[in-house]
Write an enzyme that holds these catalytic residues in place. Structure first.
Site, PDB file in Angstrom:
ATOM      1  N   LYS A 180      34.475  39.220  28.813  1.00  0.00           N
ATOM      2  CA  LYS A 180      34.928  40.410  29.513  1.00  0.00           C
ATOM      3  C   LYS A 180      35.270  41.466  28.470  1.00  0.00           C
ATOM      4  O   LYS A 180      36.204  41.296  27.685  1.00  0.00           O
ATOM      5  CB  LYS A 180      36.152  40.080  30.371  1.00  0.00           C
ATOM      6  CG  LYS A 180      36.702  41.254  31.169  1.00  0.00           C
ATOM      7  CD  LYS A 180      37.847  40.772  32.056  1.00  0.00           C
ATOM      8  CE  LYS A 180      38.413  41.888  32.909  1.00  0.00           C
ATOM      9  NZ  LYS A 180      39.494  41.408  33.801  1.00  0.00           N
ATOM     10  N   ASP A 227      47.737  39.278  42.403  1.00  0.00           N
ATOM     11  CA  ASP A 227      46.527  39.789  43.043  1.00  0.00           C
ATOM     12  C   ASP A 227      45.654  38.650  43.544  1.00  0.00           C
ATOM     13  O   ASP A 227      44.436  38.660  43.389  1.00  0.00           O
ATOM     14  CB  ASP A 227      45.746  40.672  42.073  1.00  0.00           C
ATOM     15  CG  ASP A 227      44.711  41.549  42.791  1.00  0.00           C
ATOM     16  OD1 ASP A 227      44.895  41.813  43.996  1.00  0.00           O
ATOM     17  OD2 ASP A 227      43.731  41.962  42.148  1.00  0.00           O
TER      18      ASP A 227
END
Length: 615
Positions: A58, A150
């Site tokens: 990432k 989240d």
């Protein structure tokens, strides 16, 4: 291709739209595919040059101090968590110009969001398995003082073996932190009010997802953010659509005040297991894992490693070979990975030369010997899995589709290709139905959709050869017929080579002489089934179809491939027509079975030999 590590942005853009003229790449890795890109960064699949291990990297685009801090915070959070239910972080790397990258485990799975898009809702046992695995992953984070903040279906990756991992700690924070970060549909009341949060906030979000898995919708909705906030703060959860034995779990997990919810994710697991045992018996977890595996296996074409043509890595085998485990349950039997060092325990130092110094957070797996190319038949397990199928375009729902899958191959990329080919006839049927549906007038579309929603479709399969060289499967698929109470039905077959993952075509099955215009007439020696010979006079042009379509001028020997099931004893041919233009009362089908000693002029000798040596 789906994301194996989810970027913490909602909208992805193709690479090159982010204003970045050059890309920094972590040295020592070769990129093999991009999984997603956006304003914040991008995620790629890469292979480590030294070991061959496949990872997900990432990247953060350079020049954004706030983004760099955010990515570092995510590394801190992930680095402190050690759990088989959480995506593992291997490295956090600083580039020469303020870029940063996380090197993480590449999970060969599809997001729970994609599974729900495809299947709408899951069986109660599968829902309980999702919730239990998620709670165990969240508990591991809570144990080191981290709240995910989240938790949502897009951040849960479901593997083809029915197990799942929690991903994307991009907005995670320490217990006691205040703020409104999160996804509104899953945010706890205390998040909406910017109060200090703890494990109960994640328990709330997990319960929202559990509710969605069981009902096909989130517990609270609103036309605006303000309306959604009011619903989370004041409305009682609408539990009518939840199976009655599971309603207490929803009520407890969605309590408005944190202290009214289970005190920890681990406590919630205990309550969950007691409820599951009482409602669905001691075998609930194994059935749930099998059901979830079936739902994920039905999406095998979306597995990121398989789509990139990669085997090995950390991919689980595509299949349903998950059995009962120890008394701790299927999930409890999975081992973890020990943390040997953490970002939070040291300093990440930027260096020159294009690559930043890194700290090893968790050891990367040792290099595995590359699988030798398969030149001989292989042994696999072939099974029919029951999995729900729902087409959102047409409304067609098949609650218990019979999906053929194989398991047992060491080469998971090859295994995924085979399972994709075994699924393809069903996918093609749905694609055809969508195209027909879109071509209808609007009023007819509404009527057809009503029929599809009120009457369930059926997908049935039958396996002929089960290896070691070929798997051959016959499919019977139907959907409600808009003009009456019947069904539009299709019979088709496929045979897949287990050594290559390729579905056989006419040249693979039949001698060259049969592929010519005159050679095709040899198939006339296959007799029409007796039950179709006396079919009503106006149906006979359709009932005799084997390799000739309803249009008698369209002769195509390739069509025989899709009407031939190979077995150890011989071949079976299906006669009949399924074109939309064929009258519904003429959509009859029947099979002709012939032994191999009567088929020596129709099939290639090597095909017959392989079939006779089958399992």
């Amino acid at each position: 291709m789906r994301l194996s590590v989810v970027l913490d942005i909602d909208v992805f853009r193709p690479s090159g739209e982010c204003g970045v003229t050059s890309r920094w790449r972590v040295s020592g890795f070769t990129e093999v595919g991009e999984l997603g890109a956006g304003a914040f960064g991008r995620v790629v699949l890469a292979r480590r040059d030294e070991t061959g291990h496949v990872v997900a990297i990432k990247y953060l685009h350079g020049g954004d101090a706030a983004g760099l801090a955010r990515l570092r915070d995510e590394a801190v959070s992930l680095g402190r968590v050690s759990s088989p239910y959480v995506v593992r972080l291997y490295r956090f790397i600083i580039g020469p110009e303020g870029q940063a990258a996380l090197v993480m485990e590449a999970v060969d799975g599809v997001s729970l969001a994609r599974v729900l898009d495809e299947h709408h809702r899951l069986s109660p046992e599968a829902c309980l398995v999702v919730l239990k695995g998620s709670l165990l992953g969240l508990h591991a984070a809570h144990q080191v003082g981290v709240v995910h903040r989240d938790y949502k279906p897009a951040n849960i990756l479901v593997r083809p073996d029915g197990l799942s991992k929690l991903a994307d700690f991009g907005v995670a924070a320490s217990i006691g932190h205040s703020g409104t970060a999160g996804t509104p549909r899953y945010m706890a009341p205390e998040q909406w009010q910017s109060q200090p949060i703890g494990p109960a906030a994640d328990v709330y979000a997990a319960t929202c997802v559990f509710f969605q898995c069981t009902t096909g919708r989130t517990p609270f909705t609103g036309e605006s953010t303000a309306a959604l906030m009011r619903a989370h703060l004041h409305d009682s959860p609408p539990v009518d659509g939840v199976p009655e034995p599971l309603r207490p779990l929803v009520v407890s997990g969605l309590a408005k005040r944190p202290e009214q919810r289970p005190s920890s994710a681990a406590e919630f697991v205990t309550v969950l297991e007691e409820a599951a045992l009482a409602a669905y018996g001691p075998d609930w977890e194994r059935r749930g894992v099998h059901a979830l595996a079936g739902a994920a296996a039905a999406l095998a074409a979306l597995l990121p490693l398989a789509a990139a043509g990669l085997g090995g890595g950390s991919a689980a085998a595509v299949g349903l070979g998950v059995g009962a485990q120890s008394s701790g349950g299927v999930l409890a039997a999975i081992g973890g990975t020990k943390v040997i060092a953490g970002v939070a325990a040291g300093v990440v130092v930027a260096t020159g030369g294009g690559v930043g110094a890194y700290q090893a957070l968790k050891p990367e797996p040792e290099r595995r010997p590359a699988a030798a190319p398969r030149t001989r038949p292989v042994n696999v397990t072939v099974a029919l899995a029951s999995a729900p199928v729902r087409d959102t375009t047409t409304g067609l729902t098949v609650p218990n589709a019979s999906v053929p899958t194989i398991s047992g191959l060491a080469d998971t990329a090859l295994q995924a290709r085979i399972n994709t080919e075994l699924r393809r006839p069903m996918d093609d049927f749905l694609t055809f139905q969508r195209s027909q549906y879109q071509g209808l007038p609007s009023a007819s579309r509404r009527f057809q959709r009503q029929e599809n929603q009120s009457r369930e479709g059926r997908f049935r399969t039958r396996i002929g050869l089960r290896g070691p060289r070929y798997v051959s499967v016959a499919y019977e698929m139907d959907r409600p017929y808009a003009a009456g109470s019947g069904f539009h039905r299709r019979h088709t077959t496929t045979t897949v080579d287990l050594t290559t993952g390729k579905a056989l075509n006419a040249a693979d099955l039949f001698p060259p002489a049969l592929l010519s215009a005159t050679g095709r007439t040899r198939f006339d020696q296959v007799p029409v089934p007796a039950e179709l010979r006396t079919y009503e006079a106006h149906c006979r042009p359709y009932s005799k179809v084997l390799y000739v379509s309803a249009d008698a001028n369209r002769r195509d020997v390739q069509a025989v491939v899709g009407r031939t099931l190979l077995t150890r004893a011989g071949a079976e041919f299906v006669f009949g027509a399924d074109d939309e233009e064929v009258p519904s009362d003429c959509q009859g089908f029947a099979w002709t079975k012939l032994p191999w000693n009567r088929l020596t002029t129709l099939f290639r000798p090597d095909v017959i030999k392989a079939a006779q040596r089958s399992n």
